[in-house]
Design an enzyme around this catalytic site. Structure first.
Site, PDB file in Angstrom:
ATOM      1  N   ALA A  10      16.441  10.664  10.388  1.00 33.44           N
ATOM      2  CA  ALA A  10      15.742  11.747  11.084  1.00 33.44           C
ATOM      3  C   ALA A  10      14.295  11.417  11.419  1.00 33.44           C
ATOM      4  O   ALA A  10      13.656  12.143  12.184  1.00 33.44           O
ATOM      5  CB  ALA A  10      15.786  13.022  10.238  1.00 33.44           C
ATOM      6  N   GLY A  12      10.830   8.298  11.545  1.00 39.47           N
ATOM      7  CA  GLY A  12      10.210   6.991  11.362  1.00 39.47           C
ATOM      8  C   GLY A  12      11.113   5.803  11.688  1.00 39.47           C
ATOM      9  O   GLY A  12      11.708   5.730  12.767  1.00 39.47           O
ATOM     10  N   ILE A  13      11.198   4.874  10.748  1.00 38.23           N
ATOM     11  CA  ILE A  13      11.931   3.617  10.960  1.00 38.23           C
ATOM     12  C   ILE A  13      13.427   3.879  11.152  1.00 38.23           C
ATOM     13  O   ILE A  13      14.073   3.264  12.013  1.00 38.23           O
ATOM     14  CB  ILE A  13      11.673   2.657   9.771  1.00 38.23           C
ATOM     15  CG1 ILE A  13      10.189   2.236   9.748  1.00 38.23           C
ATOM     16  CG2 ILE A  13      12.576   1.430   9.854  1.00 38.23           C
ATOM     17  CD1 ILE A  13       9.751   1.515   8.460  1.00 38.23           C
ATOM     18  N   ASP A  32      20.474  12.181   6.555  1.00 40.07           N
ATOM     19  CA  ASP A  32      19.119  12.510   6.109  1.00 40.07           C
ATOM     20  C   ASP A  32      19.171  13.863   5.409  1.00 40.07           C
ATOM     21  O   ASP A  32      20.248  14.461   5.287  1.00 40.07           O
ATOM     22  CB  ASP A  32      18.145  12.546   7.312  1.00 40.07           C
ATOM     23  CG  ASP A  32      16.709  12.225   6.912  1.00 40.07           C
ATOM     24  OD1 ASP A  32      16.167  12.909   6.016  1.00 40.07           O
ATOM     25  OD2 ASP A  32      16.114  11.299   7.491  1.00 40.07           O
ATOM     26  N   ASP A  41      21.388  14.671   0.047  1.00 42.21           N
ATOM     27  CA  ASP A  41      20.159  14.409  -0.702  1.00 42.21           C
ATOM     28  C   ASP A  41      20.363  13.215  -1.633  1.00 42.21           C
ATOM     29  O   ASP A  41      21.064  13.304  -2.639  1.00 42.21           O
ATOM     30  CB  ASP A  41      19.791  15.664  -1.503  1.00 42.21           C
ATOM     31  CG  ASP A  41      18.507  15.480  -2.298  1.00 42.21           C
ATOM     32  OD1 ASP A  41      17.949  14.356  -2.333  1.00 42.21           O
ATOM     33  OD2 ASP A  41      18.058  16.471  -2.898  1.00 42.21           O
ATOM     34  N   LEU A  42      19.717  12.103  -1.304  1.00 42.13           N
ATOM     35  CA  LEU A  42      19.906  10.865  -2.074  1.00 42.13           C
ATOM     36  C   LEU A  42      19.151  10.851  -3.392  1.00 42.13           C
ATOM     37  O   LEU A  42      19.225   9.874  -4.135  1.00 42.13           O
ATOM     38  CB  LEU A  42      19.493   9.660  -1.230  1.00 42.13           C
ATOM     39  CG  LEU A  42      20.437   9.361  -0.061  1.00 42.13           C
ATOM     40  CD1 LEU A  42      19.857   8.286   0.846  1.00 42.13           C
ATOM     41  CD2 LEU A  42      21.797   8.927  -0.589  1.00 42.13           C
ATOM     42  N   SER A 111       9.508  -3.024   0.786  1.00 37.28           N
ATOM     43  CA  SER A 111       8.140  -2.859   1.288  1.00 37.28           C
ATOM     44  C   SER A 111       7.280  -4.010   0.828  1.00 37.28           C
ATOM     45  O   SER A 111       7.539  -4.608  -0.233  1.00 37.28           O
ATOM     46  CB  SER A 111       7.545  -1.562   0.740  1.00 37.28           C
ATOM     47  OG  SER A 111       6.154  -1.493   1.023  1.00 37.28           O
ATOM     48  N   TYR A 153       5.681   3.643  -6.570  1.00 34.28           N
ATOM     49  CA  TYR A 153       6.288   3.215  -5.294  1.00 34.28           C
ATOM     50  C   TYR A 153       6.544   1.708  -5.268  1.00 34.28           C
ATOM     51  O   TYR A 153       7.670   1.259  -5.001  1.00 34.28           O
ATOM     52  CB  TYR A 153       5.381   3.640  -4.131  1.00 34.28           C
ATOM     53  CG  TYR A 153       5.900   3.248  -2.762  1.00 34.28           C
ATOM     54  CD1 TYR A 153       6.930   3.963  -2.159  1.00 34.28           C
ATOM     55  CD2 TYR A 153       5.365   2.157  -2.072  1.00 34.28           C
ATOM     56  CE1 TYR A 153       7.398   3.614  -0.908  1.00 34.28           C
ATOM     57  CE2 TYR A 153       5.828   1.803  -0.819  1.00 34.28           C
ATOM     58  CZ  TYR A 153       6.846   2.530  -0.237  1.00 34.28           C
ATOM     59  OH  TYR A 153       7.328   2.174   1.011  1.00 34.28           O
ATOM     60  N   LYS A 157      10.153  -0.413  -5.279  1.00 38.56           N
ATOM     61  CA  LYS A 157      10.491  -1.355  -4.204  1.00 38.56           C
ATOM     62  C   LYS A 157      10.693  -2.765  -4.751  1.00 38.56           C
ATOM     63  O   LYS A 157      11.573  -3.499  -4.286  1.00 38.56           O
ATOM     64  CB  LYS A 157       9.397  -1.348  -3.131  1.00 38.56           C
ATOM     65  CG  LYS A 157       9.332  -0.059  -2.313  1.00 38.56           C
ATOM     66  CD  LYS A 157      10.590   0.203  -1.484  1.00 38.56           C
ATOM     67  CE  LYS A 157      10.372   1.315  -0.464  1.00 38.56           C
ATOM     68  NZ  LYS A 157      11.591   1.647   0.303  1.00 38.56           N
TER      69      LYS A 157
HETATM   70  P1  NAD Z   1       9.651   8.649   7.091  1.00 45.52           P
HETATM   71  O1  NAD Z   1       9.092   9.582   6.086  1.00 45.52           O
HETATM   72  O2  NAD Z   1       9.265   8.789   8.505  1.00 45.52           O
HETATM   73  O3  NAD Z   1      11.241   8.600   6.995  1.00 45.52           O
HETATM   74  C1  NAD Z   1      11.907   8.572   5.775  1.00 45.52           C
HETATM   75  C2  NAD Z   1      13.150   9.423   5.876  1.00 45.52           C
HETATM   76  O4  NAD Z   1      13.819   9.365   4.602  1.00 45.52           O
HETATM   77  C3  NAD Z   1      12.842  10.893   6.185  1.00 45.52           C
HETATM   78  O5  NAD Z   1      13.546  11.338   7.313  1.00 45.52           O
HETATM   79  C4  NAD Z   1      13.258  11.595   4.923  1.00 45.52           C
HETATM   80  O6  NAD Z   1      13.785  12.901   5.137  1.00 45.52           O
HETATM   81  C5  NAD Z   1      14.316  10.660   4.355  1.00 45.52           C
HETATM   82  N1  NAD Z   1      14.477  10.954   2.937  1.00 45.52           N
HETATM   83  C6  NAD Z   1      13.493  11.150   2.023  1.00 45.52           C
HETATM   84  N2  NAD Z   1      14.008  11.579   0.869  1.00 45.52           N
HETATM   85  C7  NAD Z   1      15.349  11.672   1.046  1.00 45.52           C
HETATM   86  C8  NAD Z   1      16.417  12.089   0.218  1.00 45.52           C
HETATM   87  N3  NAD Z   1      16.215  12.556  -1.024  1.00 45.52           N
HETATM   88  N4  NAD Z   1      17.668  12.037   0.716  1.00 45.52           N
HETATM   89  C9  NAD Z   1      17.884  11.619   1.978  1.00 45.52           C
HETATM   90  N5  NAD Z   1      16.910  11.225   2.819  1.00 45.52           N
HETATM   91  C10 NAD Z   1      15.653  11.260   2.354  1.00 45.52           C
HETATM   92  O7  NAD Z   1       9.204   7.210   6.539  1.00 45.52           O
HETATM   93  P2  NAD Z   1       9.403   5.728   7.145  1.00 45.52           P
HETATM   94  O8  NAD Z   1       8.059   5.136   7.190  1.00 45.52           O
HETATM   95  O9  NAD Z   1      10.280   5.704   8.320  1.00 45.52           O
HETATM   96  O10 NAD Z   1      10.145   5.057   5.902  1.00 45.52           O
HETATM   97  C11 NAD Z   1      11.446   4.473   5.992  1.00 45.52           C
HETATM   98  C12 NAD Z   1      11.563   3.425   4.910  1.00 45.52           C
HETATM   99  O11 NAD Z   1      10.602   2.404   5.155  1.00 45.52           O
HETATM  100  C13 NAD Z   1      11.272   3.942   3.511  1.00 45.52           C
HETATM  101  O12 NAD Z   1      12.178   3.359   2.595  1.00 45.52           O
HETATM  102  C14 NAD Z   1       9.869   3.451   3.248  1.00 45.52           C
HETATM  103  O13 NAD Z   1       9.586   3.307   1.877  1.00 45.52           O
HETATM  104  C15 NAD Z   1       9.887   2.132   3.979  1.00 45.52           C
HETATM  105  N6  NAD Z   1       8.577   1.583   4.322  1.00 45.52           N
HETATM  106  C16 NAD Z   1       7.737   2.248   5.166  1.00 45.52           C
HETATM  107  C17 NAD Z   1       6.520   1.677   5.486  1.00 45.52           C
HETATM  108  C18 NAD Z   1       5.537   2.359   6.398  1.00 45.52           C
HETATM  109  O14 NAD Z   1       4.400   1.870   6.512  1.00 45.52           O
HETATM  110  N7  NAD Z   1       5.895   3.420   7.091  1.00 45.52           N
HETATM  111  C19 NAD Z   1       6.155   0.442   4.942  1.00 45.52           C
HETATM  112  C20 NAD Z   1       7.043  -0.214   4.093  1.00 45.52           C
HETATM  113  C21 NAD Z   1       8.253   0.368   3.793  1.00 45.52           C
END
Ligand code: NAD
Length: 258
Positions: A10, A12-13, A32, A41-42, A111, A153, A157
């Site tokens: 839903a 970001g990545i 999500d 819910d994970l 990460s 965090y 990771k």
């Molecule tokens: P984001 O917050 O935009 O997206 C994360 C998604 O995970 C959200 O849609 C959220 O609802 C979902 N999520 C959270 N808890 C959940 C749960 N209990 N059950 C199901 N879904 C759940 O963040 P992002 O930046 O897109 O992060 C995606 C991944 O990339 C994550 O694992 C994050 O740790 C990793 N990451 C991000 C960055 C960064 O700079 N953005 C850097 C390194 C790693």
């Protein structure tokens, strides 16, 4: 066309990757907490079971790739529940569905924060202890000061990266012809990092901790293209790799450790 499961679809990545795979003509089963085909819910055991049940039902019992992207970056125990146990449950739980694919692939999102010094007690509990022990240690760190809670965090990771390296060459993954790998991004512009981007002081603090000499902070599409390749038929030989897509953080911080 292939069928992909993307957690965290839903935002970001995960969202960017789902869009890219859809553009490429594939079927994406997004999951999500909200705004997804499957809402699960994970952070809980029942949510993880529900994810597997619903993906099994919706996919008809077979998928070609699993992309475990969902994660939290809050300095509390929930981050351990989602980032480590939720990710492992996604990969292990959906692995049987991959066995039906002629070219199955799996990838997780770790990460560059995995490079920071971990809390050794939590790390050991995650890798070699019970979930109860690990969650108790995470709760201790959460109750501590900002410096202690900030270890959660990166430690979760790091444990995930180690889990990938341990599992990838085994009977479950390599012997079943499933490449299992991870990506480890630097700072990516998503809702998770919005607080950094909107605050100049936080931004320079993060920039000091996360050296990114090559092109700096970047958009999620940069990670999406790598995730799409790792889960494509073209990737048949990467096994247990943690691919730092981080503008050079790993090269700077770990330098000669190759
Ligand atoms: P984001 O917050 O935009 O997206 C994360 C998604 O995970 C959200 O849609 C959220 O609802 C979902 N999520 C959270 N808890 C959940 C749960 N209990 N059950 C199901 N879904 C759940 O963040 P992002 O930046 O897109 O992060 C995606 C991944 O990339 C994550 O694992 C994050 O740790 C990793 N990451 C991000 C960055 C960064 O700079 N953005 C850097 C390194 C790693």
């Amino acid at each position: 066309s292939r069928t992909y499961v993307v957690t965290g679809a839903a935002s970001g990545i995960g969202k960017s990757t789902s869009e890219l795979l859809t553009e490429q003509g594939h079927r994406v089963i997004g999951t999500d907490l909200r705004d997804a085909e499957i809402v699960a819910d994970l952070s809980t055991a029942s949510g993880r079971e529900q994810l597997v049940e619903e993906v099994t039902r919706v996919s008809g019992g077979g998928v070609d790739a699993v992309l475990a992207v969902a994660g939290l970056a809050t300095p509390n125990a929930a981050t351990v529940a989602v980032n480590f146990y939720g990710t492992v449950a996604t990969l292990e739980g959906l692995r049987p569905l991959l066995l039906r694919s002629p070219s199955p692939r799996a990838v997780a999102v770790s990460s560059m924060a995995a490079l920071f010094p971990p809390d050794e007690t939590l790390l050991n509990a995650l890798l070699d202890g019970s979930e109860t022990e690990a969650m108790a240690r995470a709760a201790e760190l959460e109750a501590g000061d900002a410096q202690r809670s900030s270890l959660i965090y990166g430690t979760a990771k790091r444990a995930l990266s180690r889990w990938i390296r341990r599992q990838a060459p085994t009977a479950e993954w390599a012997d079943a012809s499933i490449p299992l790998n991870a990506v480890a991004p630097g700072v990516v512009y998503t809702p998770m990092t919005a607080y950094i981007m909107s605050d100049a002081a936080a931004r320079s603090q993060v920039a000091a901790m996360v050296p990114m000499p090559l092109n700096g902070f970047f958009e999620p599409r940069g990670v999406a293209t790598l995730l799409a390749w790792l889960t494509s038929e073209d990737n048949a030989h990467l096994c247990g790799q943690i691919i730092y897509i981080d503008g050079g953080s790993d090269a700077v911080l770990r330098g000669d450790t190759v």
